[in-house]
Design an enzyme around this catalytic site. Structure first.
Site, short mmCIF file in Angstrom:
data_model
loop_
_atom_site.label_atom_id
_atom_site.label_comp_id
_atom_site.label_asym_id
_atom_site.label_seq_id
_atom_site.Cartn_x
_atom_site.Cartn_y
_atom_site.Cartn_z
N ASP A 129 -5.10 0.38 -9.73
CA ASP A 129 -4.43 0.61 -8.45
C ASP A 129 -4.36 2.13 -8.28
OD1 ASP A 129 -2.48 0.30 -6.27
OD2 ASP A 129 -1.02 0.98 -7.75
N ASP A 142 -1.95 4.21 -5.53
CA ASP A 142 -0.62 4.76 -5.22
C ASP A 142 0.45 4.24 -6.16
OD1 ASP A 142 -1.82 4.48 -1.97
OD2 ASP A 142 -1.32 6.38 -2.87
C1 XBP Z 1 -0.09 1.49 -1.57
C2 XBP Z 1 0.02 1.12 -0.15
C3 XBP Z 1 -0.55 2.06 0.88
C4 XBP Z 1 0.15 3.41 0.80
C5 XBP Z 1 -0.03 4.22 2.08
O1 XBP Z 1 -1.43 1.21 -1.95
O2 XBP Z 1 0.53 0.07 0.18
O3 XBP Z 1 -0.31 1.48 2.15
O4 XBP Z 1 1.57 3.18 0.69
O5 XBP Z 1 -1.42 4.40 2.32
P1 XBP Z 1 -1.80 0.82 -3.51
P2 XBP Z 1 -2.02 4.04 3.78
O6 XBP Z 1 -0.52 0.83 -4.33
O7 XBP Z 1 -2.44 -0.55 -3.42
O8 XBP Z 1 -2.75 1.90 -3.95
O9 XBP Z 1 -1.12 4.71 4.80
O10 XBP Z 1 -3.43 4.59 3.75
O11 XBP Z 1 -1.98 2.54 3.87
MG MG Z 2 0.50 0.91 -6.08
#
Ligand code: XBP
Ligand code: MG
Length: 248
Positions: A24, A26
């Site tokens: 993953d 973020d």
């Molecule tokens: C985390 C998310 C993303 C980010 C914001 O993604 O849900 O929406 O919060 O990015 P992950 P965007 O943990 O699956 O990497 O504004 O581009 O959606």
């Molecule tokens: Mg994440």
């Protein structure tokens, strides 16, 4: 290693024996959600919306995956007419994404402890590496070109982002697409995640999950995970009496 033997392995063995590690982004590779939050607030101010997401509001809104979906969910709670159009949401998200890239490019958001070491160790072991995320390819590139250099993508055998699939996490789509591109069995992989939505998504695809607790999801229930670590540096420095998920 046989899948059933993998099932009870401690974290470092689970990771070492997997055919592929699927990351993953973020909250897992880096603590980026605080930058996303600041970028959203920048976009709201730029468009004169008068919205301000503090950390408590954002922590709650993070249950909605996808930035555009998150803004629409927030607007829906305000119960003020009229709803923002798709074009208005898209413009807000464009401004937000541009500001997020500016923040990331300052270098203020390094990869989390143990990430670089694990990527290098996996490569040395000949393991496949992949990314399965809800965010956009642009955001992945901004973060990893800053942290790993312009050629960062060469290290990954598959990179699947939110807009590559029909349904975002917690649906299993992004992990199923990653497995299809890797051509590896789900039980022979490990998904490395930080959120309940990510755990549900990877588990829905049949992939064992290792959780690293992150800033906004530290106190979530991860009892369905195979292992729970504070961060990936524990893989190298982990004491033998590893905490199992039920012993949180
Ligand atoms: C985390 C998310 C993303 C980010 C914001 O993604 O849900 O929406 O919060 O990015 P992950 P965007 O943990 O699956 O990497 O504004 O581009 O959606
Ligand atoms: Mg994440």
């Amino acid at each position: 290693m046989q899948a059933e033997a993998l099932a009870s392995a401690p974290a470092d063995e689970l990771v070492r024996r997997a055919a592929a590690l699927i990351f993953d982004v973020d909250g897992t590779l880096a603590e980026t959600e605080e930058l996303h939050r600041r970028a959203f607030n920048h976009a709201f101010a730029r468009q004169g919306l008068g919205w301000q997401w503090d950390r408590a509001i954002y922590k709650d809104l993070l249950r909605v995956t996808g930035g555009k979906e998150r803004m629409r969910a927030y607007h829906g709670r305000l119960d003020v007419a009229p709803a923002l159009s798709d074009a208005e949401i898209a413009e807000l998200h464009r401004i937000k994404t541009a500001h997020y890239a500016e923040l990331v490019e300052t270098g203020c958001c390094p990869l989390r402890p143990g990430v670089i070491e694990l990527l290098a160790a996996a490569k040395a072991r000949g393991q496949r590496l992949a990314i399965a995320t809800t965010t956009s390819h642009g955001n992945i590139d901004a973060l990893l070109s800053q942290a790993l250099g312009a050629n960062w993508a060469a290290a990954f055998d598959a990179i699947v982002a939110g807009d590559d699939v029909r349904r975002k996490k917690p649906a299993p789509d992004v992990y199923l697409e990653t497995l299809a591109r890797l051509k590896v069995g789900a039980a022979d992989c490990v998904a490395i995640e930080d959120s309940a939505n990510g755990l549900i998504s990877a588990s829905g695809a049949g992939i064992p999950v290792l959780i690293t607790r992150s800033m906004f999801f530290r106190d979530e229930d991860f009892s369905a995970a195979r292992c729970v670590l504070d961060d990936l540096s524990e893989l190298t420095a982990r004491p033998k009496n590893e905490k199992q998920p039920h012993a949180q």
